[in-house]
Write a protein that holds these residues in place. Structure first.
Motif, short mmCIF file in Angstrom:
data_model
loop_
_atom_site.label_atom_id
_atom_site.label_comp_id
_atom_site.label_asym_id
_atom_site.label_seq_id
_atom_site.Cartn_x
_atom_site.Cartn_y
_atom_site.Cartn_z
N GLN A 90 0.85 -1.17 0.00
CA GLN A 90 0.00 0.00 0.00
C GLN A 90 0.90 1.24 0.00
N PRO A 91 0.57 2.24 -0.81
CA PRO A 91 1.43 3.42 -0.89
C PRO A 91 1.21 4.37 0.28
N LEU A 92 2.30 4.92 0.78
CA LEU A 92 2.27 5.93 1.83
C LEU A 92 2.44 7.28 1.16
N TYR A 93 1.38 8.10 1.13
CA TYR A 93 1.43 9.29 0.29
C TYR A 93 2.05 10.53 0.93
N PRO A 94 2.00 10.75 2.22
CA PRO A 94 2.69 11.95 2.72
C PRO A 94 4.18 11.89 2.41
N ALA A 95 4.74 13.00 2.01
CA ALA A 95 6.18 13.06 1.81
C ALA A 95 6.89 12.92 3.15
N ASP A 96 8.13 12.47 3.11
CA ASP A 96 8.91 12.35 4.33
C ASP A 96 8.93 13.68 5.08
N GLY A 97 8.69 13.61 6.39
CA GLY A 97 8.71 14.82 7.19
C GLY A 97 7.38 15.54 7.28
N HIS A 98 6.35 15.05 6.57
CA HIS A 98 5.04 15.67 6.62
C HIS A 98 4.09 14.83 7.48
N PRO A 99 3.11 15.47 8.15
CA PRO A 99 2.19 14.71 9.01
C PRO A 99 1.38 13.70 8.20
N PHE A 100 1.10 12.56 8.83
CA PHE A 100 0.32 11.53 8.16
C PHE A 100 -1.17 11.84 8.26
N SER A 101 -1.89 11.52 7.19
CA SER A 101 -3.35 11.57 7.18
C SER A 101 -3.87 10.45 6.31
N ALA A 102 -4.80 9.65 6.84
CA ALA A 102 -5.36 8.54 6.08
C ALA A 102 -6.19 9.02 4.91
N GLY A 103 -6.58 10.29 4.92
CA GLY A 103 -7.41 10.82 3.85
C GLY A 103 -6.64 11.21 2.60
N LEU A 104 -5.31 11.18 2.65
CA LEU A 104 -4.53 11.53 1.46
C LEU A 104 -4.65 10.44 0.40
N VAL A 105 -4.98 10.86 -0.81
CA VAL A 105 -5.14 9.92 -1.92
C VAL A 105 -4.26 10.38 -3.07
N GLY A 106 -3.12 9.76 -3.24
CA GLY A 106 -2.24 10.10 -4.33
C GLY A 106 -1.23 11.18 -3.98
N VAL A 107 -0.27 11.36 -4.88
CA VAL A 107 0.72 12.43 -4.77
C VAL A 107 0.23 13.58 -5.64
N GLU A 108 -0.13 14.70 -5.01
CA GLU A 108 -0.65 15.84 -5.76
C GLU A 108 0.48 16.79 -6.16
N PHE A 109 0.34 17.39 -7.34
CA PHE A 109 1.33 18.34 -7.83
C PHE A 109 0.71 19.22 -8.89
N LEU A 110 1.29 20.40 -9.07
CA LEU A 110 0.82 21.34 -10.08
C LEU A 110 1.57 21.11 -11.40
N VAL A 111 0.83 21.19 -12.49
CA VAL A 111 1.42 21.10 -13.83
C VAL A 111 1.35 22.49 -14.45
N HIS A 112 2.50 23.11 -14.66
CA HIS A 112 2.57 24.44 -15.25
C HIS A 112 2.69 24.33 -16.76
N PRO A 113 1.92 25.10 -17.51
CA PRO A 113 2.01 25.06 -18.97
C PRO A 113 3.34 25.65 -19.46
N TYR A 114 3.84 25.11 -20.58
CA TYR A 114 5.09 25.59 -21.14
C TYR A 114 5.15 25.20 -22.61
N ASP A 115 6.11 25.78 -23.34
CA ASP A 115 6.43 25.36 -24.70
C ASP A 115 7.93 25.56 -24.92
#
Length: 242
Positions: A90-115
Protein backbone atom coordinates in the motif's frame (compact mmCIF):
# COMPACT_ATOMS: atom_id res chain seq x y z
CA UNK A 1 19.00 11.05 -16.45
CA UNK A 2 20.63 10.94 -19.86
CA UNK A 3 17.25 10.68 -21.60
CA UNK A 4 16.42 14.22 -20.53
CA UNK A 5 17.72 17.51 -21.91
CA UNK A 6 18.34 20.46 -19.57
CA UNK A 7 15.04 21.30 -17.86
CA UNK A 8 14.82 24.86 -19.14
CA UNK A 9 14.78 23.76 -22.79
CA UNK A 10 13.62 20.17 -22.89
CA UNK A 11 10.39 19.18 -24.61
CA UNK A 12 10.65 16.04 -22.44
CA UNK A 13 10.37 17.97 -19.20
CA UNK A 14 8.28 16.21 -16.55
CA UNK A 15 6.52 18.22 -13.82
CA UNK A 16 7.08 15.39 -11.33
CA UNK A 17 9.61 12.61 -10.74
CA UNK A 18 8.39 9.84 -8.45
CA UNK A 19 10.66 7.14 -7.00
CA UNK A 20 8.85 4.01 -5.75
CA UNK A 21 10.63 2.76 -2.62
CA UNK A 22 10.08 -0.64 -1.00
CA UNK A 23 9.94 0.33 2.68
CA UNK A 24 10.30 -3.26 3.91
CA UNK A 25 13.33 -4.13 1.78
CA UNK A 26 14.76 -0.58 2.07
CA UNK A 27 15.43 -0.20 -1.64
CA UNK A 28 14.01 1.37 -4.79
CA UNK A 29 11.47 -0.93 -6.41
CA UNK A 30 12.27 -1.34 -10.08
CA UNK A 31 9.28 -3.35 -11.34
CA UNK A 32 5.69 -4.30 -10.60
CA UNK A 33 4.49 -0.77 -9.82
CA UNK A 34 1.55 0.79 -11.64
CA UNK A 35 0.89 4.54 -11.63
CA UNK A 36 -2.38 6.19 -12.67
CA UNK A 37 -2.65 9.90 -13.35
CA UNK A 38 -5.68 12.10 -12.63
CA UNK A 39 -6.43 15.79 -13.17
CA UNK A 40 -8.61 17.96 -10.95
CA UNK A 41 -11.52 19.54 -12.81
CA UNK A 42 -13.45 22.40 -11.19
CA UNK A 43 -16.79 20.91 -12.20
CA UNK A 44 -16.26 17.15 -12.26
CA UNK A 45 -13.59 16.54 -9.63
CA UNK A 46 -10.74 14.13 -10.31
CA UNK A 47 -10.68 12.86 -13.91
CA UNK A 48 -8.56 9.88 -15.08
CA UNK A 49 -5.94 10.58 -17.74
CA UNK A 50 -4.35 8.30 -20.33
CA UNK A 51 -0.79 9.58 -19.78
CA UNK A 52 1.59 6.73 -19.00
CA UNK A 53 4.54 7.01 -16.66
CA UNK A 54 8.03 6.49 -18.12
CA UNK A 55 10.83 5.01 -16.04
CA UNK A 56 14.04 7.04 -16.16
CA UNK A 57 17.58 5.58 -15.93
CA UNK A 58 17.75 6.71 -12.29
CA UNK A 59 14.65 4.69 -11.34
CA UNK A 60 12.20 7.60 -11.24
CA UNK A 61 8.77 7.50 -12.82
CA UNK A 62 8.09 10.61 -14.91
CA UNK A 63 5.47 12.02 -17.30
CA UNK A 64 7.51 13.62 -20.12
CA UNK A 65 5.72 16.41 -21.93
CA UNK A 66 2.91 16.76 -19.40
CA UNK A 67 1.92 20.45 -19.42
CA UNK A 68 3.32 21.22 -22.88
CA UNK A 69 0.89 23.53 -24.69
CA UNK A 70 0.67 25.35 -28.00
CA UNK A 71 -0.30 28.56 -26.16
CA UNK A 72 1.03 28.22 -22.62
CA UNK A 73 0.43 31.87 -21.70
CA UNK A 74 -3.31 31.36 -22.12
CA UNK A 75 -3.40 28.30 -19.86
CA UNK A 76 -3.32 28.16 -16.08
CA UNK A 77 -1.54 25.60 -13.88
CA UNK A 78 -3.60 22.46 -13.27
CA UNK A 79 -3.56 20.19 -10.22
CA UNK A 80 -2.81 16.53 -10.89
CA UNK A 81 -2.26 13.49 -8.72
CA UNK A 82 -0.49 10.16 -9.19
CA UNK A 83 -1.93 7.01 -7.62
CA UNK A 84 0.32 3.99 -7.01
CA UNK A 85 -0.50 0.29 -6.94
CA UNK A 86 1.76 -2.73 -6.39
CA UNK A 87 0.80 -6.29 -5.43
CA UNK A 88 1.29 -6.83 -1.69
CA UNK A 89 1.88 -3.15 -0.94
CA UNK A 90 0.00 0.00 0.00
CA UNK A 91 1.43 3.42 -0.89
CA UNK A 92 2.27 5.93 1.83
CA UNK A 93 1.43 9.29 0.29
CA UNK A 94 2.69 11.95 2.72
CA UNK A 95 6.18 13.06 1.81
CA UNK A 96 8.91 12.35 4.33
CA UNK A 97 8.71 14.82 7.19
CA UNK A 98 5.04 15.67 6.62
CA UNK A 99 2.19 14.71 9.01
CA UNK A 100 0.32 11.53 8.16
CA UNK A 101 -3.35 11.57 7.18
CA UNK A 102 -5.36 8.54 6.08
CA UNK A 103 -7.41 10.82 3.85
CA UNK A 104 -4.53 11.53 1.46
CA UNK A 105 -5.14 9.92 -1.92
CA UNK A 106 -2.24 10.10 -4.33
CA UNK A 107 0.72 12.43 -4.77
CA UNK A 108 -0.65 15.84 -5.76
CA UNK A 109 1.33 18.34 -7.83
CA UNK A 110 0.82 21.34 -10.08
CA UNK A 111 1.42 21.10 -13.83
CA UNK A 112 2.57 24.44 -15.25
CA UNK A 113 2.01 25.06 -18.97
CA UNK A 114 5.09 25.59 -21.14
CA UNK A 115 6.43 25.36 -24.70
CA UNK A 116 9.82 25.53 -26.44
CA UNK A 117 10.16 29.28 -25.97
CA UNK A 118 8.52 29.53 -22.54
CA UNK A 119 10.30 27.10 -20.21
CA UNK A 120 8.59 25.40 -17.26
CA UNK A 121 7.78 27.74 -14.40
CA UNK A 122 9.40 25.57 -11.75
CA UNK A 123 12.13 22.96 -11.46
CA UNK A 124 11.36 19.68 -9.73
CA UNK A 125 13.25 17.16 -7.61
CA UNK A 126 12.64 13.41 -7.30
CA UNK A 127 10.02 12.53 -4.69
CA UNK A 128 10.27 9.23 -2.81
CA UNK A 129 6.96 7.32 -2.63
CA UNK A 130 7.20 4.65 0.04
CA UNK A 131 5.42 1.33 -0.54
CA UNK A 132 4.49 -0.34 2.76
CA UNK A 133 3.70 -4.05 3.18
CA UNK A 134 -0.05 -4.70 3.13
CA UNK A 135 -2.00 -7.47 4.88
CA UNK A 136 -1.32 -9.73 1.89
CA UNK A 137 2.44 -9.03 1.75
CA UNK A 138 4.42 -12.28 1.20
CA UNK A 139 6.85 -12.04 4.10
CA UNK A 140 9.79 -14.46 3.94
CA UNK A 141 9.41 -17.63 6.04
CA UNK A 142 10.07 -17.17 9.76
CA UNK A 143 9.43 -13.41 9.63
CA UNK A 144 7.79 -12.48 12.93
CA UNK A 145 4.53 -10.57 12.46
CA UNK A 146 1.57 -9.46 14.54
CA UNK A 147 -1.90 -8.82 13.19
CA UNK A 148 -5.09 -7.11 14.23
CA UNK A 149 -7.54 -4.36 13.39
CA UNK A 150 -7.73 -0.58 13.82
CA UNK A 151 -11.13 0.70 14.95
CA UNK A 152 -12.78 3.92 16.06
CA UNK A 153 -12.95 3.92 19.85
CA UNK A 154 -16.35 5.65 19.88
CA UNK A 155 -18.34 3.32 17.62
CA UNK A 156 -16.07 0.42 16.76
CA UNK A 157 -16.08 1.15 13.02
CA UNK A 158 -12.96 0.01 11.15
CA UNK A 159 -10.41 2.70 10.33
CA UNK A 160 -9.04 2.23 6.82
CA UNK A 161 -5.59 3.36 5.68
CA UNK A 162 -4.34 4.03 9.22
CA UNK A 163 -0.57 4.08 9.67
CA UNK A 164 0.45 1.28 12.07
CA UNK A 165 4.04 1.32 13.30
CA UNK A 166 6.50 0.24 15.95
CA UNK A 167 9.93 1.64 16.83
CA UNK A 168 12.84 0.59 18.96
CA UNK A 169 16.57 -0.05 19.18
CA UNK A 170 18.54 -3.23 18.74
CA UNK A 171 19.84 -4.74 21.96
CA UNK A 172 23.53 -4.91 21.08
CA UNK A 173 24.46 -1.70 19.27
CA UNK A 174 21.29 0.34 19.96
CA UNK A 175 20.66 0.90 16.25
CA UNK A 176 17.20 2.48 15.72
CA UNK A 177 14.62 0.35 13.86
CA UNK A 178 11.22 1.28 12.48
CA UNK A 179 8.52 -1.06 11.10
CA UNK A 180 5.26 0.18 9.59
CA UNK A 181 2.25 -0.84 7.56
CA UNK A 182 -1.18 0.52 6.61
CA UNK A 183 -4.58 -0.90 7.53
CA UNK A 184 -6.80 -2.10 4.69
CA UNK A 185 -10.42 -1.16 3.91
CA UNK A 186 -11.61 -3.38 6.78
CA UNK A 187 -9.16 -1.82 9.23
CA UNK A 188 -7.04 -5.00 9.25
CA UNK A 189 -3.26 -4.82 9.55
CA UNK A 190 -0.26 -7.16 9.66
CA UNK A 191 2.97 -5.71 11.00
CA UNK A 192 6.45 -7.24 10.85
CA UNK A 193 8.51 -7.14 14.06
CA UNK A 194 11.92 -8.26 12.84
CA UNK A 195 13.92 -6.60 15.59
CA UNK A 196 14.14 -6.95 19.36
CA UNK A 197 11.56 -5.52 21.71
CA UNK A 198 12.09 -4.32 25.25
CA UNK A 199 12.97 -6.91 27.90
CA UNK A 200 12.40 -6.54 31.64
CA UNK A 201 15.80 -8.11 32.26
CA UNK A 202 18.62 -8.90 29.87
CA UNK A 203 17.84 -12.57 29.19
CA UNK A 204 14.05 -12.47 29.61
CA UNK A 205 12.03 -14.45 27.06
CA UNK A 206 9.19 -11.94 26.84
CA UNK A 207 9.63 -8.95 24.54
CA UNK A 208 7.36 -5.91 24.64
CA UNK A 209 6.54 -3.63 21.70
CA UNK A 210 4.48 -0.46 21.61
CA UNK A 211 2.39 -0.51 18.43
CA UNK A 212 0.85 2.81 17.45
CA UNK A 213 -1.81 3.71 14.88
CA UNK A 214 -2.46 7.14 13.38
CA UNK A 215 -5.47 8.20 11.34
CA UNK A 216 -4.49 11.86 11.19
CA UNK A 217 -2.88 14.39 13.55
CA UNK A 218 -4.77 14.25 16.84
CA UNK A 219 -6.46 10.91 16.04
CA UNK A 220 -4.24 8.11 17.32
CA UNK A 221 -4.19 4.94 19.40
CA UNK A 222 -1.66 2.47 20.78
CA UNK A 223 -1.24 -0.79 22.66
CA UNK A 224 1.50 -2.98 24.06
CA UNK A 225 2.21 -6.27 22.33
CA UNK A 226 3.94 -8.99 24.33
CA UNK A 227 5.78 -11.70 22.41
CA UNK A 228 5.86 -14.61 22.07
CA UNK A 229 2.53 -15.11 23.88
CA UNK A 230 0.72 -12.46 21.84
CA UNK A 231 1.90 -13.63 18.44
CA UNK A 232 -1.30 -15.43 17.40
CA UNK A 233 -3.97 -13.21 18.95
CA UNK A 234 -5.81 -10.46 17.07
CA UNK A 235 -4.82 -7.09 18.49
CA UNK A 236 -7.32 -4.24 18.49
CA UNK A 237 -6.02 -0.67 18.34
CA UNK A 238 -8.65 1.94 19.22
CA UNK A 239 -8.34 5.34 17.57
CA UNK A 240 -9.54 8.34 19.58
CA UNK A 241 -9.09 12.09 19.75
CA UNK A 242 -5.97 13.01 21.71
Amino acid sequence: MSAFLPLARSTLYSPVWLVPFDDHARRVRAAGVDVRLERLDDADGWLPLDDRAVRTPSGSLAFPGLGRRAEPRAARPERHRALFAAAGYQPLYPADGHPFSAGLVGVEFLVHPYDDTHPPAAEVSPRLVRLLPSVSFPYPPATRTVHGVVVDAAGGAPVANALVEARGRTGQDLTPWHERTLSDARGAFRLALRWEGERAVEHAVEETFRVEAVERPGRTGSLLVHLPQGAERQHVIEIREQ
